[in-house]
Design an enzyme around this catalytic site. Sequence first.
Site, PDB file in Angstrom:
ATOM      1  N   GLU A  53      -3.075  18.089 -39.256  1.00 43.15           N
ATOM      2  CA  GLU A  53      -3.032  17.233 -39.395  1.00 43.15           C
ATOM      3  C   GLU A  53      -3.185  16.691 -40.591  1.00 43.15           C
ATOM      4  OE1 GLU A  53      -4.004  19.146 -36.886  1.00 43.15           O
ATOM      5  OE2 GLU A  53      -4.257  17.132 -35.128  1.00 43.15           O
ATOM      6  N   CYS A  82      -8.090  15.926 -33.152  1.00 42.55           N
ATOM      7  CA  CYS A  82      -9.612  16.245 -33.339  1.00 42.55           C
ATOM      8  C   CYS A  82     -10.169  14.625 -32.737  1.00 42.55           C
ATOM      9  CB  CYS A  82     -10.327  17.353 -33.613  1.00 42.55           C
ATOM     10  SG  CYS A  82     -10.303  17.186 -35.862  1.00 42.55           S
ATOM     11  N   HIS A 132      -7.098  20.784 -40.876  1.00 42.23           N
ATOM     12  CA  HIS A 132      -6.296  21.143 -40.212  1.00 42.23           C
ATOM     13  C   HIS A 132      -4.920  20.772 -40.086  1.00 42.23           C
ATOM     14  CE1 HIS A 132      -9.717  20.564 -36.844  1.00 42.23           C
ATOM     15  NE2 HIS A 132      -9.801  21.157 -37.509  1.00 42.23           N
TER      16      HIS A 132
HETATM   17  N1  LIG Z   1      -5.349  18.747 -33.623  1.00 37.69           N
HETATM   18  C1  LIG Z   1      -6.258  20.126 -33.518  1.00 37.69           C
HETATM   19  N2  LIG Z   1      -5.357  20.634 -35.187  1.00 37.69           N
HETATM   20  C2  LIG Z   1      -6.527  21.900 -35.404  1.00 37.69           C
HETATM   21  O1  LIG Z   1      -5.669  22.072 -37.112  1.00 37.69           O
HETATM   22  C3  LIG Z   1      -7.401  22.166 -35.046  1.00 37.69           C
HETATM   23  N3  LIG Z   1      -7.540  23.112 -36.081  1.00 37.69           N
HETATM   24  C4  LIG Z   1      -7.946  21.745 -34.683  1.00 37.69           C
HETATM   25  N4  LIG Z   1      -8.926  22.198 -33.616  1.00 37.69           N
HETATM   26  C5  LIG Z   1     -10.356  21.183 -33.048  1.00 37.69           C
HETATM   27  C6  LIG Z   1     -11.420  21.767 -32.887  1.00 37.69           C
HETATM   28  O2  LIG Z   1     -12.209  21.241 -31.839  1.00 37.69           O
HETATM   29  C7  LIG Z   1     -12.186  22.666 -34.204  1.00 37.69           C
HETATM   30  O3  LIG Z   1     -11.063  23.309 -34.597  1.00 37.69           O
HETATM   31  C8  LIG Z   1     -13.328  22.902 -33.481  1.00 37.69           C
HETATM   32  O4  LIG Z   1     -13.725  21.972 -33.051  1.00 37.69           O
HETATM   33  C9  LIG Z   1     -14.080  23.780 -34.702  1.00 37.69           C
HETATM   34  O5  LIG Z   1     -13.712  22.355 -35.928  1.00 37.69           O
HETATM   35  P1  LIG Z   1     -13.376  23.245 -37.659  1.00 37.69           P
HETATM   36  O6  LIG Z   1     -11.664  23.430 -37.014  1.00 37.69           O
HETATM   37  O7  LIG Z   1     -14.239  24.428 -37.780  1.00 37.69           O
HETATM   38  O8  LIG Z   1     -13.568  21.679 -38.655  1.00 37.69           O
HETATM   39  N5  LIG Z   1      -7.462  20.529 -33.937  1.00 37.69           N
HETATM   40 ZN   LIG Z   2      -7.852  17.800 -36.233  1.00 36.35          ZN
END
Ligand SMILES: Nc1nc(=O)c(N)c(NC[C@H](O)[C@H](O)[C@H](O)COP(=O)(O)O)[nH]1
Ligand SMILES: [Zn+2]
Length: 174
Positions: free
Chosen positions: A56, A94, A54
Amino acid sequence: SAGDHQSYMSYCLTLAQKSPPKPTNYRVGALLLDASQNKILATGYTLELPGNTHAEQCCFLKFLGKHNLPQDSEDRLAEVLPQNTILYTTVEPCGKRLSGNLPCVERILRIGKGGEGKGGIRKVYVGVKEPEKFVGENVGRQKLEGAGIEVVLVEGLEEEILKVATAGHVEEKA
Ligand SMILES: Nc1nc(=O)c(N)c(NC[C@H](O)[C@H](O)[C@H](O)COP(=O)(O)O)[nH]1
Ligand SMILES: [Zn+2]
């Protein structure tokens, strides 16, 4: 001032645009700011680093690298982060991940709000709340505030942030 927040948030949005589109996540950009020096400590965007990362998380990992700390020592970030560190992220951190990977709210809580000689993340500025598409309502914000970390919504870029964040999603068939 509000202008500074908007400029840092729009910088995060340009970072988010570097993220490779995927249907199962959001394209997010983030940065860590030393608010006392107005100095950017690290930037990050979704999937910038290997391992389904992600935005962050990438900021934290890159900051560890700058301090020659191993990539598995996120629990030591409070030792090296300035006390007055602020996290900007286009989408709120998240609270749950479909992949099962450690959510960013937990990563931030592990760092803590800092103060009394310890580094930490004092405040989080977010561009939008997370849509409920993947994991339902994101209640991470309450957890952060419960730990003394203020979460502030920076308004004005919501539409563009969501457009970039969901660029990899298949359009719902009308
Ligand atoms: N704040 C935030 N920064 C990120 O870089 C990102 N990709 C998400 N995304 C939130 C979303 O809820 C998740 O991307 C899915 O739940 C899939 O989970 P994964 O990413 O595969 O671990 N949220
Ligand atoms: Zn996250």
